[in-house]
Write an enzyme that holds these catalytic residues in place. Sequence first.
Site, mmCIF file in Angstrom:
data_model
loop_
_atom_site.group_PDB
_atom_site.id
_atom_site.type_symbol
_atom_site.label_atom_id
_atom_site.label_comp_id
_atom_site.label_asym_id
_atom_site.label_seq_id
_atom_site.Cartn_x
_atom_site.Cartn_y
_atom_site.Cartn_z
ATOM 1 N N SER A 116 75.176 90.960 55.747
ATOM 2 C CA SER A 116 73.827 91.528 55.705
ATOM 3 C C SER A 116 73.020 91.002 54.535
ATOM 4 C CB SER A 116 73.913 93.046 55.522
ATOM 5 O OG SER A 116 74.515 93.659 56.615
ATOM 6 N N HIS A 137 73.324 86.603 61.563
ATOM 7 C CA HIS A 137 73.143 88.012 61.214
ATOM 8 C C HIS A 137 72.557 88.791 62.396
ATOM 9 C CE1 HIS A 137 71.049 91.229 58.526
ATOM 10 N NE2 HIS A 137 72.229 91.639 58.938
ATOM 11 N N GLU A 149 69.166 86.743 62.712
ATOM 12 C CA GLU A 149 68.719 85.914 61.586
ATOM 13 C C GLU A 149 69.753 84.803 61.409
ATOM 14 O OE1 GLU A 149 66.372 88.039 57.957
ATOM 15 O OE2 GLU A 149 68.360 88.811 58.314
ATOM 16 N N ASN A 187 66.983 92.652 55.368
ATOM 17 C CA ASN A 187 67.421 93.699 54.449
ATOM 18 C C ASN A 187 66.658 93.715 53.128
ATOM 19 O OD1 ASN A 187 69.314 95.298 55.868
ATOM 20 N ND2 ASN A 187 70.624 93.483 55.956
#
Length: 279
Positions: A116, A137, A149, A187
């Site tokens: 993450s 991701h 991602e 994130n």
Amino acid sequence: MKIMVIGAGQMGGGIAQVMAANNHVTYLNDISMELIHKRVDFIGAILQKNVDKGKISPDQRMETLSRILPTISLDDAADCDLIIEAIVENMEAKASIFSKLDLICKPSCIFASNTSSLPLTEIAACTNRPDRVIGMHFMNPVPVMKLVEIIRGLATSDETYEVIKQLAKDIAKVPVEVRDVPGFVSNRVLQLMINEAIYCLYEGVATPQGIDTVMKLGMNNPMGPLELADFIGLDTVLAIMETLYHGYGDCKYRPCPLLRQYVKAGWYGKKSGRGFYQY
Ligand code: CAA
Ligand code: NAD
């Protein structure tokens, strides 16, 4: 493509489900068979719901499940073309897995991490194939969320990037290329909102339900930030905040003390039965 997904938690399970549904034979690895069988049962239940809704046939359900091969042995990765690692969000743990796999896997095998927030360049440096290491991701829940991602480390080759981008498209996801910075885009943005919501609770600004209702009804978010934090896992949320805080050295990323306290108490959210809410 023959794939091994490492970590049969909520993310690894979802990734294995999607890969198997798209005709890829997929080993699912964890530290115990019990954990893996629990996850395969969960996948079976999700697929049964899709059968009941008429989205897939009973045969498609069985075929998908038959392509998921439970294993606790990393040696089964020897004939895999792709590894997707989805274990705990901790650099030492990920480095240890990838350095072991580097000795087991064939040279052409690509190593993808579902991290993450952690630097792909550092993960790649634990191997002798940094050109074949990449971030893939996925978002939670994997079968539902469209985004992947894709994060290139310093040495990731164009060829590796193209293979992973095409794979993401082939499984009906939307890939977005992101530079290797702490937390990537997803994130870096999301966890600041979640951490701020935890500060609101810590400072007594509103109740958990109040905070979540503001963000759900006021901003049309499908889940409020505290409910979402519980869904992600508070251990993971804290690990990401620590990576952001240390990675940028900026106090705007300091994890809320209440988050630290909950994680110390073992209140990891939905997966442990208690977080900001009880399950
Ligand atoms: N696995 C597979 N499918 C699931 C699922 C799961 N764990 N949970 C829900 N679903 C499916 C349901 O079967 C249902 O499918 P159909 O549309 O085919 O019927 C669909 O998702 C909607 O589910 P529900 O009707 O039960 O519930 P809902 O409408 O409240 O939606 C939700 C659930 C999709 C999770 C929605 O609340 C949502 O979008 N929440 C926000 C999720 C989010 O923000 N994810 C990103 C987290 S951050 C991240 O992933 C990155 C990171 O590194 C931390
Ligand atoms: P989780 O806690 O649900 O599952 C982690 C699994 O990894 C557990 O089953 C654990 O037994 C297993 N594991 C730990 N060490 C292992 C090892 N050495 N070998 C094999 N298995 C091992 O965690 P999760 O939510 O699935 O997250 C996994 C990864 O995905 C983390 O890097 C996380 O940051 C990332 N991620 C999480 C989310 C999310 O919303 N939870 C979203 C995107 C990415």
